[in-house]
Scaffold this motif. Structure first.
Motif, PDB file in Angstrom:
ATOM      1  N   GLY A 170      -2.717 -15.543  -5.480  1.00 33.71           N
ATOM      2  CA  GLY A 170      -3.935 -15.385  -4.683  1.00 33.71           C
ATOM      3  C   GLY A 170      -4.876 -16.563  -4.817  1.00 33.71           C
ATOM      4  N   GLU A 171      -5.024 -17.048  -6.054  1.00 36.86           N
ATOM      5  CA  GLU A 171      -5.901 -18.195  -6.278  1.00 36.86           C
ATOM      6  C   GLU A 171      -5.352 -19.451  -5.612  1.00 36.86           C
ATOM      7  OE1 GLU A 171      -7.158 -20.895 -10.028  1.00 36.86           O
ATOM      8  OE2 GLU A 171      -7.461 -18.731 -10.275  1.00 36.86           O
ATOM      9  N   GLN A 172      -4.062 -19.696  -5.756  1.00 40.16           N
ATOM     10  CA  GLN A 172      -3.458 -20.894  -5.184  1.00 40.16           C
ATOM     11  C   GLN A 172      -3.444 -20.869  -3.658  1.00 40.16           C
ATOM     12  OE1 GLN A 172      -2.507 -23.733  -6.945  1.00 40.16           O
ATOM     13  NE2 GLN A 172      -3.698 -22.595  -8.440  1.00 40.16           N
ATOM     14  N   LEU A 173      -3.278 -19.665  -3.093  1.00 36.26           N
ATOM     15  CA  LEU A 173      -3.232 -19.532  -1.634  1.00 36.26           C
ATOM     16  C   LEU A 173      -4.609 -19.282  -1.034  1.00 36.26           C
ATOM     17  CD1 LEU A 173      -0.049 -17.281  -1.432  1.00 36.26           C
ATOM     18  CD2 LEU A 173      -0.196 -19.728  -0.889  1.00 36.26           C
ATOM     19  N   ASN A 174      -5.601 -19.056  -1.888  1.00 35.16           N
ATOM     20  CA  ASN A 174      -6.962 -18.749  -1.467  1.00 35.16           C
ATOM     21  C   ASN A 174      -7.007 -17.512  -0.559  1.00 35.16           C
ATOM     22  OD1 ASN A 174      -9.730 -19.151  -1.562  1.00 35.16           O
ATOM     23  ND2 ASN A 174      -9.719 -20.393   0.313  1.00 35.16           N
ATOM     24  N   ILE A 175      -6.330 -16.451  -1.016  1.00 39.40           N
ATOM     25  CA  ILE A 175      -6.308 -15.186  -0.287  1.00 39.40           C
ATOM     26  C   ILE A 175      -6.700 -14.058  -1.252  1.00 39.40           C
ATOM     27  CG2 ILE A 175      -4.603 -15.912   1.437  1.00 39.40           C
ATOM     28  CD1 ILE A 175      -2.455 -14.453  -0.182  1.00 39.40           C
ATOM     29  N   PRO A 176      -7.212 -12.951  -0.704  1.00 48.29           N
ATOM     30  CA  PRO A 176      -7.606 -11.853  -1.587  1.00 48.29           C
ATOM     31  C   PRO A 176      -6.414 -11.163  -2.243  1.00 48.29           C
ATOM     32  CG  PRO A 176      -7.958 -11.252   0.717  1.00 48.29           C
ATOM     33  CD  PRO A 176      -7.522 -12.681   0.697  1.00 48.29           C
ATOM     34  N   VAL A 177      -6.652 -10.671  -3.462  1.00 48.88           N
ATOM     35  CA  VAL A 177      -5.669  -9.884  -4.208  1.00 48.88           C
ATOM     36  C   VAL A 177      -6.314  -8.536  -4.493  1.00 48.88           C
ATOM     37  CG1 VAL A 177      -4.312  -9.686  -6.317  1.00 48.88           C
ATOM     38  CG2 VAL A 177      -4.673 -11.936  -5.280  1.00 48.88           C
ATOM     39  N   TYR A 178      -5.666  -7.487  -4.024  1.00 51.20           N
ATOM     40  CA  TYR A 178      -6.174  -6.137  -4.204  1.00 51.20           C
ATOM     41  C   TYR A 178      -5.436  -5.472  -5.352  1.00 51.20           C
ATOM     42  CZ  TYR A 178      -8.381  -7.004   0.234  1.00 51.20           C
ATOM     43  OH  TYR A 178      -9.148  -7.554   1.225  1.00 51.20           O
ATOM     44  N   GLY A 179      -6.163  -5.125  -6.398  1.00 52.78           N
ATOM     45  CA  GLY A 179      -5.603  -4.410  -7.530  1.00 52.78           C
ATOM     46  C   GLY A 179      -5.863  -2.932  -7.362  1.00 52.78           C
ATOM     47  N   ILE A 180      -4.811  -2.150  -7.324  1.00 44.15           N
ATOM     48  CA  ILE A 180      -4.918  -0.714  -7.081  1.00 44.15           C
ATOM     49  C   ILE A 180      -4.307   0.024  -8.274  1.00 44.15           C
ATOM     50  CG2 ILE A 180      -4.441   1.164  -5.467  1.00 44.15           C
ATOM     51  CD1 ILE A 180      -5.966  -1.193  -4.152  1.00 44.15           C
ATOM     52  N   ASP A 181      -5.030   1.024  -8.792  1.00 45.15           N
ATOM     53  CA  ASP A 181      -4.515   1.763  -9.939  1.00 45.15           C
ATOM     54  C   ASP A 181      -3.420   2.737  -9.494  1.00 45.15           C
ATOM     55  OD1 ASP A 181      -5.776   4.760  -9.943  1.00 45.15           O
ATOM     56  OD2 ASP A 181      -7.163   3.318  -9.031  1.00 45.15           O
ATOM     57  N   CYS A 182      -2.532   3.052 -10.428  1.00 47.48           N
ATOM     58  CA  CYS A 182      -1.349   3.867 -10.117  1.00 47.48           C
ATOM     59  C   CYS A 182      -1.685   5.280  -9.660  1.00 47.48           C
ATOM     60  CB  CYS A 182      -0.402   3.909 -11.310  1.00 47.48           C
ATOM     61  SG  CYS A 182       0.421   2.321 -11.568  1.00 47.48           S
ATOM     62  N   GLU A 183      -2.752   5.860 -10.187  1.00 40.40           N
ATOM     63  CA  GLU A 183      -3.132   7.209  -9.765  1.00 40.40           C
ATOM     64  C   GLU A 183      -3.458   7.235  -8.273  1.00 40.40           C
ATOM     65  OE1 GLU A 183      -6.670  10.336 -10.756  1.00 40.40           O
ATOM     66  OE2 GLU A 183      -5.748   9.302 -12.447  1.00 40.40           O
ATOM     67  N   THR A 184      -4.186   6.237  -7.797  1.00 46.04           N
ATOM     68  CA  THR A 184      -4.521   6.130  -6.378  1.00 46.04           C
ATOM     69  C   THR A 184      -3.262   5.904  -5.542  1.00 46.04           C
ATOM     70  OG1 THR A 184      -6.686   5.241  -6.971  1.00 46.04           O
ATOM     71  CG2 THR A 184      -5.953   4.887  -4.702  1.00 46.04           C
ATOM     72  N   ILE A 185      -2.360   5.079  -6.041  1.00 45.34           N
ATOM     73  CA  ILE A 185      -1.103   4.791  -5.338  1.00 45.34           C
ATOM     74  C   ILE A 185      -0.264   6.057  -5.209  1.00 45.34           C
ATOM     75  CG2 ILE A 185       1.071   3.507  -5.441  1.00 45.34           C
ATOM     76  CD1 ILE A 185      -0.558   1.321  -6.996  1.00 45.34           C
ATOM     77  N   ILE A 186      -0.144   6.820  -6.280  1.00 42.73           N
ATOM     78  CA  ILE A 186       0.656   8.053  -6.259  1.00 42.73           C
ATOM     79  C   ILE A 186       0.041   9.079  -5.317  1.00 42.73           C
ATOM     80  CG2 ILE A 186       1.364  10.038  -7.672  1.00 42.73           C
ATOM     81  CD1 ILE A 186       1.688   7.969 -10.005  1.00 42.73           C
ATOM     82  N   THR A 187      -1.278   9.207  -5.347  1.00 41.04           N
ATOM     83  CA  THR A 187      -1.961  10.145  -4.440  1.00 41.04           C
ATOM     84  C   THR A 187      -1.675   9.777  -2.991  1.00 41.04           C
ATOM     85  OG1 THR A 187      -3.702  10.548  -6.063  1.00 41.04           O
ATOM     86  CG2 THR A 187      -4.204  11.071  -3.759  1.00 41.04           C
TER      87      THR A 187
END
Length: 151
Positions: free
Chosen positions: A94-111
């Motif tokens: 993300g830093e090298q490409l200058n694009i956003p990185v979305y960090g999502i927790d596993c509980e939200t992903i499973i839901t």
């Protein structure tokens, strides 16, 4: 019509899951904005840290990295090493490409996964959540993409 891509990495278990979506940034609101372009998983066990880069390189293939609009990464709770390595790879890209990185927790992903029938693969749920945030013009900072080790 402008086409770009999004990449989701799920590294919190012994299985590496990757998905790339093709995003049509000029489509109207009534049509689907993204389509799953490619999806794959590998059961790597303790080899995830050794094989992640090769799997990612092979998976992305000939797609130009500059065509990626955003990345998504599962931030845990999960395997300490897998989560840490996945987060570092995503944040570095993300830093090298200058694009956003979305960090999502596993509980939200499973839901999110369990809200569809049949349940979506975790990597696809991760991508869907990140896409919603990207569409809403929510751009995380690097502190938002830190691994979670405890709840």
């Amino acid at each position: 019509m402008t086409i770009s891509f999004a990449l989701a990495l799920h590294t919190t278990t012994t299985k590496l899951e990757l998905v790339i979506a093709e995003i049509n940034q000029n489509s109207d609101r009534n049509s689907q904005i993204y389509n799953i372009y490619k999806q794959q998983s590998w059961e790597l066990g303790r080899e995830l840290s050794v094989q992640l880069h090769d799997c990612l390189s092979m998976f992305v293939g000939d797609l130009p990295w500059t065509d990626f609009a955003f990345l998504a990464i599962a931030t845990g709770i999960g395997s300490f090493t897998g989560t840490r390595i996945g987060v570092v790879v995503a944040r570095t890209l993300g830093e090298q490409l200058n694009i956003p990185v979305y960090g999502i927790d596993c509980e939200t992903i499973i839901t999110k996964s369990q809200q569809s029938s049949p349940p979506m693969p975790l990597s696809e749920s991760l991508l869907a959540i990140a896409y919603e945030q990207w569409q809403a013009s929510i751009y995380p900072t690097w502190q938002d993409v830190l691994p979670l080790y405890e709840s």
